[in-house]
Motif scaffolding. Structure first.
Motif, short mmCIF file in Angstrom:
data_model
loop_
_atom_site.label_atom_id
_atom_site.label_comp_id
_atom_site.label_asym_id
_atom_site.label_seq_id
_atom_site.Cartn_x
_atom_site.Cartn_y
_atom_site.Cartn_z
N ASP A 214 0.86 -1.19 0.00
CA ASP A 214 0.00 0.00 0.00
C ASP A 214 0.89 1.23 0.00
O ASP A 214 1.29 1.76 1.04
CB ASP A 214 -0.91 -0.01 1.23
N LYS B 97 -0.54 4.41 1.77
CA LYS B 97 -0.40 4.44 3.24
C LYS B 97 1.03 4.83 3.62
O LYS B 97 1.25 5.60 4.57
CB LYS B 97 -0.75 3.08 3.81
N ASP C 39 1.42 8.46 3.21
CA ASP C 39 0.80 9.21 4.33
C ASP C 39 1.74 9.27 5.53
O ASP C 39 1.84 10.31 6.21
CB ASP C 39 -0.52 8.55 4.73
#
Length: 479
Positions: A272, A275, A278
């Protein structure tokens, strides 16, 4: 240095002794001459007045004989004003006030060490005739003036100089002993201060100046000031080391996280990527916040941050700032209780008075306090605005229901990077928020303190006190 001080003090005493001694001797000599002069005038007038009681020249001869034994004589002045009698050595006819004597007045004076007085003798007509016969002028009358001349040698300073030299030598010896002791007491702390400051300048911040019970208060104060300076520099160096260690730790953690996720993305080990991005963004913002807080704190401590004090609506700033934290509080599972007069139906007899503050910096203070409370709160964060009418101040309190702060940590929570052991907490902020709050409060003429515990379960409260605009004139802007 000790030798110079002793020489200066002894030299000063010597100069004072010479001036005082010479002046005293000269004044004493002049006083003695004046006294002798007055005494001679009195004696001469007494002798001439006693002569007035006699009627015979043989008495005058007896007086003359007696006077010669006491440095005195009878002098004769002719009618034209010529002194025909030989005068004592050191006197001339010009020294005799002939006009005064002929008018019946006594006179006096001095020539060097010789003091003299002259008084006229009152003669009857018969005595004047007899004086003329004695001068082998039987058919004439003596029309001149007969006067008594008294002289006295008052001498010079003579042995007085010797006494002065002996007394002055003894005084100088005592002054030398006292000066040696005083110079020793004065030079020692100065030398120690010079050596200590040299060691401090070279980097030895452990160097101190000993303070002894017998030191002069001024030198003891100087030593205390230098020791205080050294201690302050030592504390500053310790804070600098602590700051470097804390900054290094706080920088290393997000940098390690950013590097780890970046390498994982590069190796294809992250499924991911959004993610991971982030996380990298969050850690980058954390670094940005840390750098920004460091810059703000540095500017505040150097009083270079721009702060414009003006009338500020405290209720509006507190409400807006606190409501801006609602999403973050909700994400952490925390509730916000906002107790501001006029907010959400809270009764208010009158709106809060404006405070003397910079609204942007006030919002920054409140944001740092809210962030700190969010770190430790269990369920609720409470923000309250109130007025202290007695002192003319407005009060903002930020409470949390966390574990509280240990009594020994209450005075240190506003230090940079200080973290008290308060149990499990959420990792938020840079560790500089409370230090910035303290500096901003000081810059705006207010105060901030921490209270804990609030109840048996703990809890902590941060209290910010600000001046109301009507209570005091605004502080000049910084920067």
């Amino acid at each position: 240095m000790r030798r110079r001080l002793m020489l200066v003090m002894v030299g000063l005493v010597a100069v004072v002794l010479v001036i005082a001694g010479a002046g005293s001797l000269i004044l004493t000599r002049n006083a003695a001459r004046n006294q002798a002069q007055q005494q001679l005038v009195s004696e001469a007038e007494s002798l001439t007045s006693s002569k007035a009681a006699t009627q015979h020249l043989n008495v005058l001869a007896a007086i003359r004989k007696t006077l010669k034994l006491e440095d005195a004589d009878l002098i004769t002045i002719t009618a034209p004003g010529n002194v025909v009698t030989a005068l004592p050595e050191g006197l001339t006819a010009q020294d005799i006030d002939v006009a005064g004597l002929q008018s019946g007045q006594a006179s006096s004076g001095r020539r060097g060490n010789l003091v003299y007085a002259v008084a006229p003798v009152t003669l009857t007509e018969a005595e004047r005739v007899n004086l003329a016969k004695a001068a082998h002028r039987p058919h004439r009358v003596f029309r001149g003036t007969l006067a008594v001349l008294l002289t006295r040698d008052v001498g010079d300073l003579g042995p007085s100089w010797g006494y002065f030299i002996v007394a002055g030598g003894a005084a100088l010896l005592v002054a030398a002993l006292v000066a040696w002791q005083m110079s020793r007491r004065m030079a020692r702390p100065l030398v120690e201060a010079m050596e200590a400051t040299g060691r401090i300048a070279a980097g030895d911040l452990d160097s101190r100046i000993p303070v002894r019970p017998g030191d002069y208060p001024e030198f003891a104060s100087l030593a205390g000031s230098i020791n205080g300076m050294a201690q302050s520099l030592q504390d500053g160096r310790a804070r600098e080391r602590h700051l470097l260690l804390s900054v290094s730790h706080d920088l290393r953690t997000p940098l390690t996280s950013i590097r780890g996720f970046a390498e994982a993305i590069q190796d294809g080990a992250i499924e991911d990527n959004a993610k991971a991005a982030d996380v990298i963004i969050a850690e980058s913002r954390r670094l940005e916040r840390l750098v920004g807080d460091l810059l703000d704190l540095t500017k505040l401590e150097a009083r270079q941050m721009s702060i414009a004090i003006r009338p500020t609506d405290i209720a509006e700033v507190v409400t807006t700032t606190a409501e801006g934290f609602l999403p973050a509080l909700a994400k952490c599972g925390l509730a916000l209780v906002l107790q501001v007069p006029g907010h959400d139906g809270m009764p208010a007899s009158s709106p809060p008075r404006p405070v003397a503050a910079d609204p942007d910096r006030l919002a920054q203070m409140l944001a740092n306090l809210l962030e700190n409370s969010m770190t430790f709160a269990r369920t609720t964060v409470t923000v309250t605005v109130a007025e202290d009418h007695a002192s003319g101040q407005s009060v903002i309190t930020v409470d949390d229901d966390g574990p509280g702060i240990a009594p020994g940590d209450l005075q240190r929570v506003f230090e940079r990077f200080y973290r008290a052991d308060r149990g499990p907490n959420r990792q938020m902020g840079s560790g500089l928020g409370l230090a910035i709050v303290a500096e901003l409060a000081l810059a705006m003429g207010g105060t901030v303190r921490a209270d804990s515990p609030l109840n048996a379960d703990g809890g902590s409260r941060f209290v910010v006190t600000l001046r109301q605009w009507q209570a005091a004139a605004p502080l000049p802007p910084m920067g």
